[in-house]
Design a protein around this motif. Structure first.
Motif, PDB file in Angstrom:
ATOM      1  N   ASP A  51      10.623  17.776 -28.577  1.00  0.00           N
ATOM      2  CA  ASP A  51      10.852  18.545 -27.352  1.00  0.00           C
ATOM      3  C   ASP A  51      11.577  17.721 -26.297  1.00  0.00           C
ATOM      4  OD1 ASP A  51       9.518  20.593 -28.558  1.00  0.00           O
ATOM      5  OD2 ASP A  51       7.701  20.465 -27.343  1.00  0.00           O
ATOM      6  N   ALA A  52      11.428  16.408 -26.350  1.00  0.00           N
ATOM      7  CA  ALA A  52      12.023  15.532 -25.338  1.00  0.00           C
ATOM      8  C   ALA A  52      13.315  14.908 -25.867  1.00  0.00           C
ATOM      9  CB  ALA A  52      11.039  14.440 -24.941  1.00  0.00           C
ATOM     10  N   SER A  53      14.137  14.446 -24.936  1.00  0.00           N
ATOM     11  CA  SER A  53      15.376  13.755 -25.298  1.00  0.00           C
ATOM     12  C   SER A  53      15.074  12.349 -25.786  1.00  0.00           C
ATOM     13  CB  SER A  53      16.308  13.673 -24.078  1.00  0.00           C
ATOM     14  OG  SER A  53      16.611  14.957 -23.596  1.00  0.00           O
ATOM     15  N   GLY A  54      15.945  11.802 -26.640  1.00  0.00           N
ATOM     16  CA  GLY A  54      15.816  10.426 -27.065  1.00  0.00           C
ATOM     17  C   GLY A  54      16.086   9.469 -25.916  1.00  0.00           C
ATOM     18  N   TRP A  55      15.667   8.228 -26.061  1.00  0.00           N
ATOM     19  CA  TRP A  55      15.827   7.274 -24.952  1.00  0.00           C
ATOM     20  C   TRP A  55      17.289   7.093 -24.569  1.00  0.00           C
ATOM     21  CZ3 TRP A  55      18.993   3.137 -25.475  1.00  0.00           C
ATOM     22  CH2 TRP A  55      19.216   2.613 -26.747  1.00  0.00           C
ATOM     23  N   TRP A  56      18.202   7.300 -25.500  1.00  0.00           N
ATOM     24  CA  TRP A  56      19.634   7.118 -25.221  1.00  0.00           C
ATOM     25  C   TRP A  56      20.188   8.199 -24.321  1.00  0.00           C
ATOM     26  CZ3 TRP A  56      17.064   7.958 -29.673  1.00  0.00           C
ATOM     27  CH2 TRP A  56      17.244   9.188 -30.321  1.00  0.00           C
ATOM     28  N   HIS A  57      19.374   9.224 -23.997  1.00  0.00           N
ATOM     29  CA  HIS A  57      19.773  10.254 -23.047  1.00  0.00           C
ATOM     30  C   HIS A  57      19.014  10.136 -21.726  1.00  0.00           C
ATOM     31  CE1 HIS A  57      22.250  12.394 -25.896  1.00  0.00           C
ATOM     32  NE2 HIS A  57      21.245  12.558 -26.742  1.00  0.00           N
ATOM     33  N   ARG A  58      18.095   9.201 -21.629  1.00  0.00           N
ATOM     34  CA  ARG A  58      17.245   9.122 -20.446  1.00  0.00           C
ATOM     35  C   ARG A  58      17.734   8.049 -19.481  1.00  0.00           C
ATOM     36  NH1 ARG A  58      12.981   9.340 -24.525  1.00  0.00           N
ATOM     37  NH2 ARG A  58      12.228   7.279 -23.916  1.00  0.00           N
ATOM     38  N   PHE A  59      17.392   8.203 -18.214  1.00  0.00           N
ATOM     39  CA  PHE A  59      17.871   7.287 -17.187  1.00  0.00           C
ATOM     40  C   PHE A  59      17.344   5.871 -17.363  1.00  0.00           C
ATOM     41  CE2 PHE A  59      18.189  11.345 -14.646  1.00  0.00           C
ATOM     42  CZ  PHE A  59      19.563  11.400 -14.717  1.00  0.00           C
ATOM     43  N   ASP A  60      16.154   5.720 -17.926  1.00  0.00           N
ATOM     44  CA  ASP A  60      15.573   4.384 -18.032  1.00  0.00           C
ATOM     45  C   ASP A  60      16.232   3.546 -19.132  1.00  0.00           C
ATOM     46  OD1 ASP A  60      14.557   5.714 -20.212  1.00  0.00           O
ATOM     47  OD2 ASP A  60      12.449   5.362 -19.737  1.00  0.00           O
TER      48      ASP A  60
END
Length: 516
Positions: A187-196
């Protein structure tokens, strides 16, 4: 390229033969990773020296684009489309793998698989997607430039008596059978799509169609992300799970006893109806081992009745459950590390509450995952053995520790990450999770002092009985596993602890509800 090859000494007539006798392949293979896209920057002061390089004419830093480009990277679909536009050759994705946590591995393969299917529907000749590697890889994180024994699991995990199928295996079984694979972590985006994901000052590029999203409660389709429910908001372990879920992009609710009393049926049922979790992590319970001797009823209520009620409700509703037990369920007579199949024989009220909880949970919910662990230490709280040692020796005070009790200290971040991987893999039953390396309390204290640069003579070895503890402890309580030793060696855990721990006097992180 011609000039370079002739410079190497290859005769022009040999090169001409290849131009006169072209041999285009029938199919090509693409190996694309999250960090395959690179960013070159001549502003060297923005990046560590290890990234500095050049080509003989220019000097630049070479870093992962995903760590610096604010808009993100092109990604698998754009790379595949670019290849097709340029070569018009049938091709396969011959490596689709991510050395990361299980949820991120699922997200990466799902992104590659989805992109391949979308392009195939558009007429692009994508012939196959290969999940590499089947059995994981050793030292792939340094491209085999060092032999550190670092292992990352693939479709199977080799850290078991026989290769253990992970959630990736379940995903592949589903999609190769023509079915859809669904898991809440998707349901969530992978880390490569997240701001952190950003590690350097962000650089803005204009790439059409690229969007960057933070971890959020609502996914791209406008649906609420399915969440974990973590019981134990006021405890070290509960806060650690919340922090780790935040980092891994897993939606969660962190509940206090007031929000869900695990030993109250009505409270549990109400929380499950309200939050509709796909899994529960029970990090709540009575933790004061010596006080338990005088508070038997309270200890049994929180440590035994509570897990049983959770197990019964999870079984009825088809919700996954993780709950925690202790090395104190053993009597210490074995003299070698305890395994999951060893019989329990607790010496204390606390140990009895945990042993009884194991039996009741297994009876009520056979699919539950029960994690036995040892005394844990971590970088995010003030209430663990390592922190106590450092506070004492920092002041120049003697620290007294038992030299006749052997344990397997467990680093909290390692424990939490391995537990979440096992939960996503749909493992069940009792599993021992402890860092490899049995030590006495005194030995552990000395190693902490040494790592901190303090005089180990400040550690006073003594008999356990001299410490005035009320509850009996097993003399030998080290843990190992017959199912798979998933945690790294204690020495590595100590290195990470000193790298990550907060300065003395800081406040403990008390997250309540987080978005994933």
């Amino acid at each position: 390229m011609w000039d370079y090859l002739t410079w190497l000494g290859i005769p022009e007539e040999e090169l001409t033969w290849f131009t006169e006798n072209p041999g285009a392949p029938d199919i090509a293979g693409i190996n694309h990773y999250v960090t395959s896209e690179r960013f070159l920057d001549d502003r060297l002061n923005r990046y560590p020296a290890s990234s500095h390089g050049g080509n003989g004419r220019h000097v630049y830093a070479d870093v992962e684009a995903v760590r610096v480009c604010s808009e993100g990277v092109a990604g698998p679909k754009a790379i595949m489309k670019e290849f097709w536009t340029r070569y018009e050759l049938p091709f396969a994705i011959t490596e689709a793998h991510l050395g990361c946590t299980r949820d991120e591995q699922l997200r990466w393969f799902n992104e590659v698989w989805t992109a391949a299917n979308e392009l195939r529907a558009e007429g692009v000749a994508v012939e196959a997607v290969t999940a590499w590697s089947a059995f994981g890889a050793f030292d792939w994180n340094n491209l085999l430039t060092a032999s550190n024994g670092s292992y990352e699991a693939g479709i199977f995990d080799l850290r078991a008596p026989s290769p253990r199928p992970t959630a990736l295996a379940k995903m592949l079984q589903a999609i190769t059978a023509g079915a859809e694979y669904d898991h809440p972590s998707l349901d969530a985006s992978g880390w490569w799509h997240r701001f952190d994901r950003l590690s350097y000052p962000p650089v803005t590029r204009r790439i059409e169609g690229i969007t960057t999203a933070s971890v959020r409660r609502v996914n791209k389709q406008g649906n609420s992300s399915r969440a974990l429910l973590i019981a134990g908001a006021n405890g070290t372990l509960g806060s650690a799970f919340a922090r780790t879920c935040e980092k891994r992009g897993l939606a969660y609710y962190l509940l206090s006893r007031q929000e869900m009393d695990i030993a109250d049926q009505a409270s549990v049922a109400g929380a499950l109806d309200r939050y509709e979790p796909w899994a529960i992590v029970n990090a709540a319970g009575f933790v004061r081992v010596d006080d338990a001797e005088g508070e038997i009823e309270k200890c049994m209520r929180e440590n035994t009745d509570g897990p049983e009620i959770l197990a019964r409700n999870c079984s009825e509703k088809g919700i996954s459950l993780v709950t925690f037990s202790s090395d104190l369920v053993f009597d210490g007579e074995k003299k070698e590390p305890y395994l999951e199949s060893d019989p329990t024989a607790p010496l204390s009220v606390y140990g009895k509450s945990k042993a009884e909880a194991e039996a009741r949970v297994e009876a009520s919910c056979p699919d539950a995952l029960i994690i036995r662990t040892s005394a844990f230490f971590g970088p995010w709280d003030d209430f663990n053995f390592a922190d106590s040692v450092l506070r004492s020796v920092t002041n120049g005070d003697l620290f007294h520790a038992a030299d006749d009790v052997t344990i397997s200290p467990t680093y909290v971040p390692d424990l939490v990450n391995a537990t979440l991987d096992l939960l996503i893999d749909e493992e069940h039953g009792i599993w021992h999770l402890a860092n490899d390396g049995q030590v006495t309390w005194a030995e552990f204290a000395r190693r902490i002092a040494q790592h901190g640069g303090f005089d180990e003579r400040l550690i006073n070895s003594c008999a356990n009985e001299s410490l005035g503890l009320v509850a009996r402890r097993p003399r030998f309580a080290a843990l190992s596993s017959e199912r798979g030793n998933l945690l790294p060696p204690l020495e590595q855990a100590l290195n990470f602890y000193f790298r990550e721990r907060k300065p003395f006097g800081g406040k403990t992180n008390r997250m309540r509800v987080g978005n994933g």
